[in-house]
Design an enzyme around this catalytic site. Structure first.
Site, PDB file in Angstrom:
ATOM      1  N   SER A  91       0.823  -1.217   0.000  1.00  0.00           N
ATOM      2  CA  SER A  91       0.000   0.000   0.000  1.00  0.00           C
ATOM      3  C   SER A  91       0.854   1.263   0.000  1.00  0.00           C
ATOM      4  CB  SER A  91      -0.902   0.027   1.233  1.00  0.00           C
ATOM      5  OG  SER A  91      -1.691  -1.117   1.282  1.00  0.00           O
TER       6      SER A  91
HETATM    7  N1  SAH Z   1      -0.007  -5.643   3.905  1.00  0.00           N
HETATM    8  C1  SAH Z   1       0.785  -5.893   2.703  1.00  0.00           C
HETATM    9  C2  SAH Z   1       0.055  -5.578   1.426  1.00  0.00           C
HETATM   10  C3  SAH Z   1      -1.099  -6.406   1.266  1.00  0.00           C
HETATM   11  S1  SAH Z   1      -1.737  -6.659  -0.329  1.00  0.00           S
HETATM   12  C4  SAH Z   1       2.108  -5.185   2.738  1.00  0.00           C
HETATM   13  O1  SAH Z   1       2.364  -4.401   3.663  1.00  0.00           O
HETATM   14  O2  SAH Z   1       2.892  -5.428   1.830  1.00  0.00           O
HETATM   15  C5  SAH Z   1      -2.971  -7.809   0.160  1.00  0.00           C
HETATM   16  C6  SAH Z   1      -2.466  -9.159   0.457  1.00  0.00           C
HETATM   17  O3  SAH Z   1      -3.550  -9.915   0.950  1.00  0.00           O
HETATM   18  C7  SAH Z   1      -1.963  -9.897  -0.761  1.00  0.00           C
HETATM   19  O4  SAH Z   1      -0.663 -10.329  -0.551  1.00  0.00           O
HETATM   20  C8  SAH Z   1      -2.940 -11.067  -0.900  1.00  0.00           C
HETATM   21  O5  SAH Z   1      -2.338 -12.238  -1.390  1.00  0.00           O
HETATM   22  C9  SAH Z   1      -3.412 -11.240   0.525  1.00  0.00           C
HETATM   23  N2  SAH Z   1      -4.697 -11.931   0.708  1.00  0.00           N
HETATM   24  C10 SAH Z   1      -5.799 -11.885  -0.081  1.00  0.00           C
HETATM   25  N3  SAH Z   1      -6.777 -12.640   0.432  1.00  0.00           N
HETATM   26  C11 SAH Z   1      -6.294 -13.181   1.583  1.00  0.00           C
HETATM   27  C12 SAH Z   1      -6.829 -14.061   2.569  1.00  0.00           C
HETATM   28  N4  SAH Z   1      -8.050 -14.555   2.472  1.00  0.00           N
HETATM   29  N5  SAH Z   1      -6.038 -14.399   3.604  1.00  0.00           N
HETATM   30  C13 SAH Z   1      -4.780 -13.915   3.720  1.00  0.00           C
HETATM   31  N6  SAH Z   1      -4.217 -13.097   2.816  1.00  0.00           N
HETATM   32  C14 SAH Z   1      -4.964 -12.722   1.759  1.00  0.00           C
END
Ligand code: SAH
Length: 298
Positions: free
Chosen positions: A145
């Protein structure tokens, strides 16, 4: 070689020189002054004020923690990795221009954003953009983000040093690291196995001994470690997973992007009072990657 100019030419040459020499001197003095033009004075004073405030706050919190001798020993990030000493000025500028300028004020959050080496969480090709005001790709079609959003969400959790945090969507591990600078422990779940693995290795290498990564579907939370003082979701779903609400401690706070009609998303802050009553508030329109897995099943 001296030349013999007619009298009127000489006269005009004197006039021209008497104008040009002072002009030249003026240009030199003005040029030097421009080069010395002070940078964003307000910002640097603010940065210093923040740093002092953060230091005072950290001490106060340390004292608060030391009051309880029965608490198990704190695992704090050690900050020994060289990345922490790299690009410090860029982080300070990022905080001043992108985060403080948009009214994120919690000194712990500002300090954490200045401390965590964001570039170490970004794939090699994109590292030079690490401190820009935008999200960036981290592979597997996922993104880290925008710094401001990370700071805003962290502030919304009102983290304290004794808090236990759950994150859904580890991604690069950056948001988890920011939380781990403030809170006691961070449990984070990532559904894409490769990302979970690389984030785990990265966080370990960077000395985040208080972050625990698990590959799996964050919909179900991490029950064994519940309840959590704070829960942060970084992937958007059209409903709030029930297990997460259950795993939030009474008095705790949760923030996550929720998708409404026509695909518009909002960050929603959820609070659970001491009696277990839930309240929700939309705080900002956003655009996150979708939460996959169980939550997408009808
Ligand atoms: N917080 C992260 C960015 C997140 S992007 C950072 O600081 O880099 C969102 C992430 O959520 C992605 O990596 C995606 O694979 C994950 N995601 C999506 N659905 C999910 C779920 N049901 N459980 C866990 N992770 C999930």
């Amino acid at each position: 070689m001296a030349r013999n100019y007619p009298g009127f030419v000489k006269k005009w040459m004197y006039v021209a020189l008497s104008v040009l020499i002072p002009l030249g001197l003026f240009a030199i003095i003005f040029g030097v002054n421009c080069a010395k033009e002070p940078g964003p004075v307000v910002a640097s004073q603010d940065i210093e004020a923040d740093a002092n405030q953060a230091a005072a706050d950290a001490n106060e919190q340390l004292e608060e923690e030391q009051k309880d001798p029965n608490e198990k020993k704190l695992l704090r990030p050690d900050h020994n990795h060289p990345a922490f000493t790299e690009r410090i000025d860029e982080r300070a500028e990022m905080v001043a221009r992108q985060i403080r300028a948009r009214y994120v004020k919690d000194p712990n959050v500002l300090k954490a954003m200045r401390t965590v080496p964001r570039h170490a969480f970004i794939p090699l090709g994109g590292q030079r953009y690490a401190y820009g005001d935008y999200p960036l790709p981290i592979g597997e079609e996922q993104t880290i983000s925008q710094p401001y959003i990370v700071a805003f969400m962290t502030e919304a959790l009102r983290l304290r040093p004794k808090h236990k945090v759950l994150e859904i969507g580890t991604g690069s591990g950056y948001q988890a690291a920011v939380c781990a600078e403030i809170a006691r422990e961070v449990y984070t779940i990532e559904i894409v196995k490769e990302l979970a693995k690389s984030a785990k290795e990265r966080l370990k290498k960077l000395g985040y001994r208080n972050v625990f990564v698990r590959a799996g579907d964050g919909y179900f939370g991490w029950k064994e470690k519940a309840p959590y003082d704070a829960i942060i979701g970084t992937a958007a779903a059209d409903r709030i997973p029930l297990p997460l609400l259950e795993q939030l401690r009474p008095g705790g706070r949760m923030i996550l992007p929720v998708e409404g009609t026509f695909g518009f998303q909002h960050l929603v802050v959820i609070t659970k009072d001491k009696k277990g009553n839930i309240s929700k508030k939309n705080v900002m329109p956003v655009r996150f990657v979708p939460m996959t897995g169980e939550v997408q099943k009808r």
